[in-house]
Scaffold this motif. Structure first.
Motif, PDB file in Angstrom:
ATOM      1  N   GLU A 186      19.836 134.032  14.990  1.00 33.40           N
ATOM      2  CA  GLU A 186      19.704 133.054  16.072  1.00 33.40           C
ATOM      3  C   GLU A 186      18.958 133.641  17.277  1.00 33.40           C
ATOM      4  O   GLU A 186      18.212 132.944  17.950  1.00 33.40           O
ATOM      5  CB  GLU A 186      21.088 132.583  16.509  1.00 33.40           C
ATOM      6  CG  GLU A 186      21.060 131.534  17.593  1.00 33.40           C
ATOM      7  CD  GLU A 186      22.451 131.100  18.022  1.00 33.40           C
ATOM      8  OE1 GLU A 186      22.522 130.307  18.973  1.00 33.40           O
ATOM      9  OE2 GLU A 186      23.449 131.562  17.428  1.00 33.40           O
ATOM     10  N   HIS A 187      19.162 134.924  17.558  1.00 33.14           N
ATOM     11  CA  HIS A 187      18.583 135.553  18.742  1.00 33.14           C
ATOM     12  C   HIS A 187      17.560 136.630  18.401  1.00 33.14           C
ATOM     13  O   HIS A 187      17.097 137.332  19.286  1.00 33.14           O
ATOM     14  CB  HIS A 187      19.686 136.179  19.598  1.00 33.14           C
ATOM     15  CG  HIS A 187      20.734 135.210  20.018  1.00 33.14           C
ATOM     16  ND1 HIS A 187      20.491 134.204  20.920  1.00 33.14           N
ATOM     17  CD2 HIS A 187      22.016 135.051  19.619  1.00 33.14           C
ATOM     18  CE1 HIS A 187      21.579 133.491  21.082  1.00 33.14           C
ATOM     19  NE2 HIS A 187      22.525 133.976  20.302  1.00 33.14           N
ATOM     20  N   SER A 211      21.044 142.862  14.474  1.00 36.07           N
ATOM     21  CA  SER A 211      20.359 141.716  15.066  1.00 36.07           C
ATOM     22  C   SER A 211      20.890 140.413  14.496  1.00 36.07           C
ATOM     23  O   SER A 211      21.414 140.364  13.389  1.00 36.07           O
ATOM     24  CB  SER A 211      18.854 141.825  14.865  1.00 36.07           C
ATOM     25  OG  SER A 211      18.550 141.899  13.503  1.00 36.07           O
ATOM     26  N   SER A 212      20.761 139.354  15.274  1.00 34.81           N
ATOM     27  CA  SER A 212      21.228 138.036  14.908  1.00 34.81           C
ATOM     28  C   SER A 212      20.033 137.165  14.571  1.00 34.81           C
ATOM     29  O   SER A 212      19.007 137.222  15.257  1.00 34.81           O
ATOM     30  CB  SER A 212      21.997 137.443  16.094  1.00 34.81           C
ATOM     31  OG  SER A 212      22.083 136.051  16.000  1.00 34.81           O
ATOM     32  N   CYS A 250      19.242 145.552  17.094  1.00 36.38           N
ATOM     33  CA  CYS A 250      18.811 145.111  18.418  1.00 36.38           C
ATOM     34  C   CYS A 250      18.010 146.218  19.113  1.00 36.38           C
ATOM     35  O   CYS A 250      18.461 147.356  19.176  1.00 36.38           O
ATOM     36  CB  CYS A 250      20.037 144.755  19.241  1.00 36.38           C
ATOM     37  SG  CYS A 250      19.681 144.215  20.922  1.00 36.38           S
ATOM     38  N   CYS A 273      20.603 141.041  19.312  1.00 37.59           N
ATOM     39  CA  CYS A 273      21.913 140.773  18.732  1.00 37.59           C
ATOM     40  C   CYS A 273      22.601 139.585  19.391  1.00 37.59           C
ATOM     41  O   CYS A 273      23.441 138.943  18.784  1.00 37.59           O
ATOM     42  CB  CYS A 273      22.796 142.010  18.842  1.00 37.59           C
ATOM     43  SG  CYS A 273      23.174 142.479  20.545  1.00 37.59           S
ATOM     44  N   SER A 274      22.253 139.299  20.636  1.00 37.04           N
ATOM     45  CA  SER A 274      22.939 138.240  21.372  1.00 37.04           C
ATOM     46  C   SER A 274      22.036 137.658  22.449  1.00 37.04           C
ATOM     47  O   SER A 274      20.966 138.187  22.752  1.00 37.04           O
ATOM     48  CB  SER A 274      24.197 138.806  22.036  1.00 37.04           C
ATOM     49  OG  SER A 274      23.826 139.744  23.042  1.00 37.04           O
TER      50      SER A 274
END
Length: 58
Positions: free
Chosen positions: A20-21, A17-18, A10, A25-26
Motif C-alpha cells: 500500500e505504501h 515494505s508495504s 523500507c 513500510c507505512s
C-alpha cells in the motif's frame, strides 16, 4: 511491466515494505521522506553561485 518488490524493506527504517505504501513500510515513513524532499534534505552540494552583479552595484 510489473515492479519487483524490494527485498531490502523500507528505505528509511528497514522494516518490511508495504504494498500500500511501497517502497515504504507505512504512511509515516512515506510522509517523512516527502518532508525531507520538501525541506531540501536530499540536495546535492554544487559549486558556489557567482555573485549577483545587481547586488554589488549600489
Amino acid at each position: 511491466m510489473p515492479r519487483k518488490s524490494d527485498s531490502k524493506g523500507c528505505p528509511l527504517c528497514g522494516s518490511p515494505s508495504s504494498a500500500e505504501h511501497g517502497p515504504f513500510c507505512s504512511r509515516g515513513c512515506k510522509d517523512r521522506d516527502l518532508l525531507k524532499w520538501l525541506g531540501e534534505g536530499y540536495r546535492i552540494p554544487g559549486p558556489a553561485a557567482p555573485p549577483d552583479p545587481e547586488q554589488s552595484s549600489g
